[in-house]
Structure formats: structure tokens, C-alpha cells
Design an enzyme around this catalytic site. Structure first.
Site, PDB file in Angstrom:
ATOM      1  CE  LYS A  51      -2.233  -2.664  -0.654  1.00 53.72           C
ATOM      2  NZ  LYS A  51      -2.234  -4.129  -0.635  1.00 53.72           N
ATOM      3  N   GLY A 179      -0.117 -14.766 -12.999  1.00 55.23           N
ATOM      4  CA  GLY A 179      -1.206 -14.786 -12.024  1.00 55.23           C
ATOM      5  C   GLY A 179      -1.956 -13.465 -12.006  1.00 55.23           C
ATOM      6  CD  GLU A 202      -5.574 -16.042 -13.992  1.00 52.09           C
ATOM      7  OE1 GLU A 202      -4.945 -15.474 -13.090  1.00 52.09           O
ATOM      8  OE2 GLU A 202      -5.972 -17.235 -13.905  1.00 52.09           O
ATOM      9  CB  VAL A 236       3.422 -19.909 -16.999  1.00 51.03           C
ATOM     10  CG1 VAL A 236       4.936 -19.941 -17.014  1.00 51.03           C
ATOM     11  CG2 VAL A 236       2.906 -18.522 -17.336  1.00 51.03           C
ATOM     12  CB  ALA A 264       1.605 -13.277  -8.143  1.00 52.11           C
ATOM     13  CG  HIS A 437     -24.735  15.921  -2.512  1.00 49.04           C
ATOM     14  ND1 HIS A 437     -24.545  15.120  -3.620  1.00 49.04           N
ATOM     15  CD2 HIS A 437     -24.686  17.202  -2.951  1.00 49.04           C
ATOM     16  CE1 HIS A 437     -24.413  15.892  -4.685  1.00 49.04           C
ATOM     17  NE2 HIS A 437     -24.486  17.164  -4.314  1.00 49.04           N
TER      18      HIS A 437
END
Ligand code: NAD
Length: 455
Positions: A51, A179, A202, A236, A264, A437
Site C-alpha cells: 500500500k 497470475g 492468467e 505458463v 504470483a 452529498h
């Protein structure tokens, strides 16, 4: 001399730390055994550093979004070396604070590796010492680590796992990512924003395969717009480092070359060699420990967090840790039942999910409905010129069952959405609540009150 604690925790990640503190607050004597650094994956190699990295590339994205309307111009350069330095300082400071907090709570920190011995005893081996401690209850919170099948094993040279890629001192020019799950997407996003050409592979037919298909589609188009080369259904078959390059071989024969390759494709639990099976626990073939409804793996031994394979999320581990503290202290008799556990994927766009998806509901025989709001109509998204994405509410039996969202900043909606799902809101509840709002939250309100369609 052997010392005795009411509760001994193995592992000082978020699950273990929160369990130790909650137990100490309930009056138990507690020891926490940690063989590496306090904070576990979350602090040292996961949530926190990623992060920090993603926050550093946000300004460039915000500028680019405004730039499309010719509202702002210029460039933002991210200094990876400085970012690594800041990461080191932040993590060092947070680890130190975690140690001080343990000391203040009178929780004994044993900096070593624990293994279970018979008769409710744990052997702890430090660098130059060993010590046995006996326990009333033991909590295994040893977490997980990056895992890959043999053919995809990282070599630490050009083929890296998610731990090693976070240590790179130089931004790659090309990064192949294997991944399209949480880790692949968040890290590809960071390095892509640093300037790397991303090729993402992927094996399944969509990114974030466990999420709502419309979310997967929105994430795919966002990253395609960023110029990523995304190949779905790309399995892969092999990886190797060759000189200054990573070579990725796909099933079917195609080959991709990049400076580095990030693998990953999932994580495996740290449960081998702890003496769990000898103590009577059962492990599944991947090493996750089976737990009963009270998170017990065998008599006196609880297993929480990534090690039990329920949900690999820091806050899931923490919630389990707090439950175990109550159960071990005799304050809780009921089975562990935390309600909906939310999660978010960070980067741009963000993804939020809480509760059941339409597919989950169909699988249990319901006929789900969905109401959706597009972010294009939200004033905050408009102001930021980042209007792609939506918030979707999933309903069944007249109650809100789940919320999912994709787009700029949607992670900020997660706690409101979780409360609504946990409380099983109906449409009248949503009508009664006043939303401020202008806020991004209004997109959630609009979704709650949107036209209901079969999901
Ligand atoms: P994942 O299981 O989420 O994704 C791995 C992906 O790799 C899958 O989509 C899978 O289909 C694909 N894959 C597997 N083998 C492949 C192959 N040979 N070729 C191409 N693709 C292949 O795993 P992850 O992304 O490693 O994340 C692990 C865990 O960490 C997750 O359970 C997640 O909950 C957690 N996590 C959470 C966050 C967050 O909360 N923001 C962030 C990072 C990680």
C-alpha cells in the site's frame, strides 16, 4: 526451568498479535513466539509495503486523469530508492512499536522458532538458546508464504516471488507477471506505473477469477487502457533466468522475455515441522490445517489465519485471533461465526467485495437480483475525472446479500457495505439512511436503490 503460560501463540503476524493482546486483556498470561520479525506477512512483505508503494504512484495517475481533460499538465517522478528507504524506516518503526506494545501488555516475546512437544509443551529455539514452555492453550498463527509449482519456482535471480520483488532497487523496464489474482494485479499496477511494460499471464479466462465477472471485465479493460499486454487462458509451463532476462515459456510453445518475472500464483501455509500432526491435527494435501467450528485443530491447539486456509486475509486472521482469545478464556462458547468478511484489491481501479456474489447465491438455489450504479454519475468521481466502474448490490429473499464495486477509491465504501450486508438490509433501510452529498458513498446509495434486475 520450564515456565507456564495460559496461552502461547506461535507467530507474530496480525492474527497472532491480536490474539495475544486480546488474551492478555482477558487476564490470561501470554507468551508469543516469533522466529523472524513482528508483523508477519502483512507488515513485512504484504499489505503495508504494497500500500505504501501504491500510494506513491497515485499522484501520477491523478495527474494523468486530469490531463485527459487538459485540466493539469506536468509529470511526477517516483524515486524507487527513496521509497525503499521510507519503507524500511516505516517497517522498522512499526515493528519496534509492536514490540513495545507487547511489553506494555506484559506479553512475553520469545524470539525463536517453536515446535510442539507432547504434554502441552512447546520447544522454542532461539539463535543461541532453547527453552521449553508449557501452555494451557496453544495458538498456531504461523501464516503462509509465496508458493508455486516446481516448473514455476522462483530462482531469486530474474524469476522472483512477491517477497523478492518488493526489494528491487531498480524498476524493471519489462515485467512479466504470472497470475491475475490480488498479488499479481497490485504489484503489476505498481511496477507498471513506475514505467515497466507489463505482460500479465492468467491461466483462467478472466482476471480475479473469484470475483463478479463484470468486475473482472472492468479490471481487464482498465489495465488494457494502461497498455498492459494481458493474456488470458495463458498457462505458463516453465520459467528460467537467462543472462539479464527472465524467459517465460507458455503451454503451446510461445515464449515471453522480460527483465524480471513475478510469480504470483498463490500462497502455501507455514505448517510443516511444527509437530502438528504428532499432536493430532489433520492437514490437507496443501498443508492447511483442518479446524473445527471453534478453530481447534486438536485438543488445546487452535489454528488461525492463513495456516487454516479459511481466508488468506490479515483481518480474517485478526478476527479469528480475537475469537480464540475469548474461547480460550472461557468467555465464548458459540462456534466462530464472524459474519461477512470484506476484502479490497488496491491499485487503480480498486475492487471491493463483501458478502455473497450472484454466483454464490445461485449455487445455493436462490434467484438473485442485482441493482447497480455507475460511477460515471457520481460527483466525486466526476471531480477526479475517474468515472469508470460501478457499485453492484446483490439481493435475495428481499435482503442485501452482497456488495461488489470496481473503480476509483471504491475501497472507501467497504465498511458501510459490510455493515449493511451484516445487518441484512432491505430496500426500506437504504431509503431511510441519509447519505452525505457530495460523496463517493452516494454511489452505494444509488446502487442500493437502483432498478432490480436478475443477476
Ligand atoms: P490468487 O489465488 O488470488 O491468484 C493466483 C492466480 O494465478 C489465479 O488467478 C490463478 O488462476 C493464476 N495461476 C495459477 N497458476 C498459473 C499458471 N501456471 N499460469 C498462469 N496463471 C496461473 O493468489 P495470489 O494473488 O498469489 O494471492 C494469495 C492470497 O493473498 C490471496 O488469497 C489473497 O486473499 C491474499 N492477498 C490479499 C490482498 C488484499 O487483501 N488486498 C493482497 C494480496 C494478497
Amino acid at each position: 526451568m520450564e515456565s507456564r503460560f495460559d496461552l502461547v501463540v506461535l507467530g507474530g503476524g496480525p492474527g497472532g498479535l491480536d490474539c495475544a493482546h486480546a488474551s492478555a486483556r482477558l487476564g490470561l498470561s501470554v507468551a508469543l513466539v516469533e522466529r523472524e520479525a513482528l508483523g508477519g506477512t502483512c507488515l513485512n512483505r504484504g499489505c503495508i509495503p504494497t500500500k505504501l508503494f501504491l500510494a506513491a504512484v497515485e499522484p501520477a495517475h491523478a495527474l494523468a486523469a486530469l490531463g485527459k481533460f487538459k485540466l493539469a499538465a506536468g509529470s511526477v517522478t517516483v524515486d524507487l530508492a527513496a521509497l525503499q528507504e521510507r519503507k524500511k524506516k516505516l517497517l522498522d518503526g512499526t515493528r519496534k512499536a509492536a514490540g513495545q506494545k507487547l511489553a506494555a501488555a506484559k506479553i512475553e516475546l520469545l524470539p525463536g522458532a517453536g515446535t510442539i512437544l507432547p504434554d502441552k509443551v512447546v520447544m522454542v529455539r532461539g539463535s543461541e538458546w532453547e527453552r521449553t514452555v508449557s501452555y494451557g492453550a496453544l495458538v498456531i498463527a504461523t501464516g503462509a508464504r509465496p508458493a508455486a509449482p516446481k516448473a514455476l519456482a522462483p530462482d531469486g535471480d530474474r524469476i522472483l516471488d512477491s517477497d523478492a520483488v518488493l526489494e528491487l532497487a531498480e524498476a524493471p523496464q519489462q515485467l512479466a507477471v504470472i497470475g491475475g489474482g490480488f498479488i499479481g494485479l497490485e504489484l503489476a499496477r505498481f511496477f507498471g506505473q513506475l514505467g515497466a511494460k507489463i505482460t500479465l499471464l492468467e491461466a483462467l479466462d478472466r482476471l480475479l477469477p473469484m470475483e463478479d465477472p463484470e468486475v473482472s471485465k472492468a479490471v481487464l479493460s482498465a489495465h488494457k487502457r494502461e497498455g498492459w499486454d494481458i493474456r488470458l487462458g495463458a498457462r505458463v509451463a516453465g520459467l528460467k533466468s537467462e543472462g539479464q532476462e527472465a524467459v517465460v515459456s507458455l503451454e503451446g510453445g510461445a515464449e515471453i522475455r522480460a527483465d524480471y518475472c513475478l510469480v504470483a500464483v498463490g500462497r502455501a501455509p507455514n505448517t510443516a515441522g511444527l509437530g502438528l500432526e504428532e499432536a493430532g491435527a489433520k492437514l490437507d494435501p496443501r498443508g492447511f490445517v483442518k479446524t473445527d467450528p471453534h478453530l481447534l485443530a486438536c485438543e488445546g491447539v487452535y489454528v488461525i489465519g492463513d495456516a487454516n486456509g479459511r481466508l488468506q486475509l490479515a483481518h480474517a486472521a485478526s478476527s479469528q485471533g480475537a475469537y480464540v482469545a475469548r474461547h480460550a478464556a472461557g468467555r465464548e462458547r458459540l462456534p466462530y461465526s464472524p459474519g461477512p468478511i470484506p476484502w479490497c484489491v488496491y491499485g487503480e481501479p480498486q475492487v471491493l467485495r463483501v458478502g455473497k456474489s450472484a454466483a454464490d447465491l445461485r449455487a445455493q438455489g436462490a434467484e438473485p437480483l442485482a441493482s447497480t450504479a455507475q460511477l460515471a454519475a457520481n460527483p466525486i468521481c466526476q471531480a477526479h475525472a475517474q468515472t469508470a466502474g460501478f457499485v453492484k448490490c446483490v439481493w435475495a429473499y428481499g435482503r442485501l446479500q452482497g456488495v461488489t464495486a470496481v473503480g476509483h477509491g471504491v475501497s472507501h465504501l467497504v465498511s458501510a457495505a459490510t455493515i449493511m450486508v451484516a445487518q441484512g438490509w432491505n430496500r426500506a433501510d437504504a431509503e431511510r439512511l441519509v447519505f452525505a452529498h457530495p460523496t463517493l458513498d452516494e454511489a452505494l446509495h444509488d446502487a442500493l436503490l437502483g432498478e432490480l434486475k436478475p443477476a
